[in-house]
Design an enzyme around this catalytic site. Structure first.
Site, PDB file in Angstrom:
ATOM      1  N   ARG A 163      -8.614   2.656   4.061  1.00 26.44           N
ATOM      2  CA  ARG A 163      -7.390   2.974   3.342  1.00 26.44           C
ATOM      3  C   ARG A 163      -7.706   3.704   2.041  1.00 26.44           C
ATOM      4  NH1 ARG A 163      -2.685   0.157   4.776  1.00 26.44           N
ATOM      5  NH2 ARG A 163      -2.955  -1.590   6.230  1.00 26.44           N
TER       6      ARG A 163
ATOM      7  N   ASP B 179      -2.397  -8.277  15.197  1.00 28.16           N
ATOM      8  CA  ASP B 179      -3.588  -7.665  14.612  1.00 28.16           C
ATOM      9  C   ASP B 179      -4.187  -8.510  13.491  1.00 28.16           C
ATOM     10  OD1 ASP B 179      -1.431  -7.213  12.924  1.00 28.16           O
ATOM     11  OD2 ASP B 179      -2.078  -5.210  12.323  1.00 28.16           O
TER      12      ASP B 179
ATOM     13  N   GLN C 252      -8.126 -12.942   2.404  1.00 27.17           N
ATOM     14  CA  GLN C 252      -6.917 -13.434   3.076  1.00 27.17           C
ATOM     15  C   GLN C 252      -7.039 -14.915   3.392  1.00 27.17           C
ATOM     16  OE1 GLN C 252      -5.099 -10.920   6.041  1.00 27.17           O
ATOM     17  NE2 GLN C 252      -4.302 -12.662   7.177  1.00 27.17           N
TER      18      GLN C 252
ATOM     19  N   LYS D  28       8.372   4.829  15.450  1.00 28.74           N
ATOM     20  CA  LYS D  28       7.781   6.153  15.244  1.00 28.74           C
ATOM     21  C   LYS D  28       8.827   7.208  15.566  1.00 28.74           C
ATOM     22  CE  LYS D  28       4.074   8.602  14.240  1.00 28.74           C
ATOM     23  NZ  LYS D  28       3.430   8.525  12.919  1.00 28.74           N
ATOM     24  N   THR D  29       9.109   8.099  14.623  1.00 30.81           N
ATOM     25  CA  THR D  29      10.116   9.136  14.803  1.00 30.81           C
ATOM     26  C   THR D  29       9.488  10.509  14.614  1.00 30.81           C
ATOM     27  OG1 THR D  29      10.812   9.396  12.497  1.00 30.81           O
ATOM     28  CG2 THR D  29      11.740   7.533  13.715  1.00 30.81           C
TER      29      THR D  29
ATOM     30  N   LYS E 293       4.912   3.900  19.917  1.00 27.38           N
ATOM     31  CA  LYS E 293       4.878   2.893  18.873  1.00 27.38           C
ATOM     32  C   LYS E 293       6.284   2.710  18.311  1.00 27.38           C
ATOM     33  CE  LYS E 293       2.287   1.570  14.744  1.00 27.38           C
ATOM     34  NZ  LYS E 293       1.240   1.980  13.785  1.00 27.38           N
TER      35      LYS E 293
ATOM     36  N   LYS F 234      -6.802  -0.323  11.661  1.00 29.43           N
ATOM     37  CA  LYS F 234      -6.965   0.989  11.028  1.00 29.43           C
ATOM     38  C   LYS F 234      -8.240   1.664  11.545  1.00 29.43           C
ATOM     39  CE  LYS F 234      -3.321   0.407   8.579  1.00 29.43           C
ATOM     40  NZ  LYS F 234      -2.099   1.185   8.908  1.00 29.43           N
TER      41      LYS F 234
ATOM     42  N   THR G  91       0.812  -1.218   0.000  1.00 30.30           N
ATOM     43  CA  THR G  91       0.000   0.000   0.000  1.00 30.30           C
ATOM     44  C   THR G  91       0.844   1.266   0.000  1.00 30.30           C
ATOM     45  OG1 THR G  91      -0.167  -0.198   2.407  1.00 30.30           O
ATOM     46  CG2 THR G  91      -1.981  -1.099   1.102  1.00 30.30           C
TER      47      THR G  91
ATOM     48  N   HIS H  15       6.666  -3.454   9.857  1.00 33.14           N
ATOM     49  CA  HIS H  15       6.314  -4.603   9.010  1.00 33.14           C
ATOM     50  C   HIS H  15       7.276  -5.776   9.208  1.00 33.14           C
ATOM     51  CE1 HIS H  15       4.460  -1.428   6.228  1.00 33.14           C
ATOM     52  NE2 HIS H  15       3.460  -2.235   6.516  1.00 33.14           N
TER      53      HIS H  15
ATOM     54  N   HIS I 170       7.960  -0.181   6.393  1.00 35.40           N
ATOM     55  CA  HIS I 170       8.597   0.446   7.545  1.00 35.40           C
ATOM     56  C   HIS I 170       8.963  -0.650   8.539  1.00 35.40           C
ATOM     57  CE1 HIS I 170       4.883  -0.028   9.865  1.00 35.40           C
ATOM     58  NE2 HIS I 170       4.213   0.601   8.897  1.00 35.40           N
TER      59      HIS I 170
END
Length: 427
Positions: free
Chosen positions: A87, A209, A188, A247-248, A244, A83, A41, A49, A46
């Site tokens: 999306r 999740d 899925q 996360k930056t 998280k 989510k 997507t 994943h 990142h």
């Protein structure tokens, strides 16, 4: 317990499993084929994943066969799990482009782990076994499905009541769940069935999740094929301070070097809380467990352990050369020697310094602040440094006398973000 499962447990991966004893017995009896799916997507993965792909590498090196499933088909719908809103729908062409980029990132990572995991495999009882990984794309079987036939063969086995009992759907019902997304679990599950039929795949792994989707696939194969297959999930990782993981200040920690530079990637891991170092060494490196524990003893300097963590994972994602450069740049920035050329660098015109470079303009132009307003706040709060000098006056200017003999200077924002400024000749 099977050695592969023991490895996953002791390194902090294993969270849930549909039948741990049954899976262990299957692994003891021979090679198990398993898969992890990821939807393209975005043009880059990142670090969030990657937890299941680290687990995939451990299982492959224990002798099992892993399938990295690129979800260019399921991405046409979008997974509602985790989510808060639907999306964005992407064009098929964009999804195909993303799929190629994501496949390349995973291929490089898995190639790097093959070498990095050598020490772990050599010490394991399964060292004489040879696993493998392959790629698949669910677009191959989802893109041209006949909807009526699909509903008759697959949809008839799903209970709407049961689907709505899963947490992912319950959360989204409160905010709005489209019928398009409601179909995702069926697709899925069908992936699992298709991989079972094509490759003898008997295990799906993923993040916590994905538990509802995975269990649905296990149940579908039991109903249609009369076979027992398995599902296993891993924790969604947060840092010890509740943030998280990955996360930056600039957003997610992406694998694409054009989005997150290897230096910034390295610095993220170099600056994790002390209490997370052992956990991250176990999950995000292939150092033996004993070495991870040794790096985190009370006698060990935690900064050295963080540096090792940062180097190891940067090498896995970006390669050893980039990890070495990032380490050299970090040492230069933090005063421990190293190579200043390896620091994040920006080129600015020398004429601006000769005229007197306003401090807020300088930090904004150097990329250490996203806007001039942000640069102003940084200065006012005492977080702007030119060399070793803190500048707190927003009207201050930086002149050419601040440049070294090479026409350079180093800027620092806060405690951890550095930038090397190289001046260009006057135009």
């Amino acid at each position: 317990m099977n050695t592969a499962i023991v490895t996953l447990k002791e390194r902090g991966f294993l969270s849930q499993c549909t039948n741990t004893e049954g899976l262990s017995a299957a692994m003891d009896s021979g090679q198990v084929t398993f898969y992890i799916g990821v939807d393209p997507t975005a043009p880059s993965l990142h670090i969030g994943h990657m937890v299941p792909f680290f687990a995939l590498s451990h299982m492959v090196h224990a002798g099992h066969k892993g399938i990295a499933l690129i979800g260019a088909g399921t991405a046409r719908i979008g997974d509602p799990s985790g989510k808060t809103e639907t999306r964005k729908i992407l064009s098929y062409e964009t999804l195909d482009e993303n799929a190629a980029l994501v496949s390349g990132q995973l291929n490089r990572f898995l190639a790097n782990t093959a070498a990095a995991d050598a020490a772990v495999v050599a010490a394991a009882s399964t060292a004489n076994r040879s696993g493998e990984h392959i790629f698949a794309n669910n677009k191959d079987w989802l893109a041209n499905l006949n909807y009526i036939d699909f509903l008759r063969e697959i949809g008839s086995h799903f209970s709407v009541n049961r689907m709505l009992s899963f947490e992912a759907y319950k959360q989204r019902l409160e905010q709005g769940l489209s019928f398009l997304e409601f179909n995702y679990q069926l697709l899925q599950s069908y992936d699992f069935l298709e991989l079972f039929r094509r490759y003898g795949n008997t295990l799906q792994i993923g993040g916590d999740d994905q538990w509802g989707n995975i269990v649905a696939g296990v149940d579908l194969i039991r109903r249609i094929e009369g076979a027992e297959v398995f599902g296993m999930t891993f924790p969604l990782v947060n840092t010890s301070d509740g943030k998280k993981m990955g996360k930056t200040e600039k957003g997610a920690l992406f694998l694409d070097a054009a989005i997150t530079s290897p230096y910034d990637f390295f610095q993220y891991w170099r600056n994790v809380p002390d209490t997370d170092v052992k956990r991250f060494l176990l999950m995000f490196t292939f150092l033996p467990v004993e070495e991870c524990e040794k790096l985190c003893t009370a006698e060990k300097n935690p900064n050295e352990s963080k540096e090792r963590l940062a180097w190891e994972i940067t090498a896995l994602i970006h390669g050893k050369d980039e990890a070495d450069k990032a380490l050299a740049g970090a040492k230069a920035a933090f005063g421990g020697g190293g190579d200043r050329d390896a620091m994040p660098t920006v080129s600015l015109n020398r004429s601006k310094f000769e005229a007197g470079y306003n401090i807020t303009d300088l930090f904004a132009d150097a990329g250490l602040a996203a806007t001039k307003s942000e640069a102003r706040r940084l200065v006012e709060q005492g977080g702007a440094f030119v060399g070793s000098e803190s500048i707190s006056d927003v009207k201050a200017v930086v002149g050419a006398d601040a440049l070294d003999t090479a026409g350079e200077l180093v800027l620092r924002a806060g405690k951890k973000r550095y930038c090397r400024v190289v001046t260009l000749a006057n135009e």
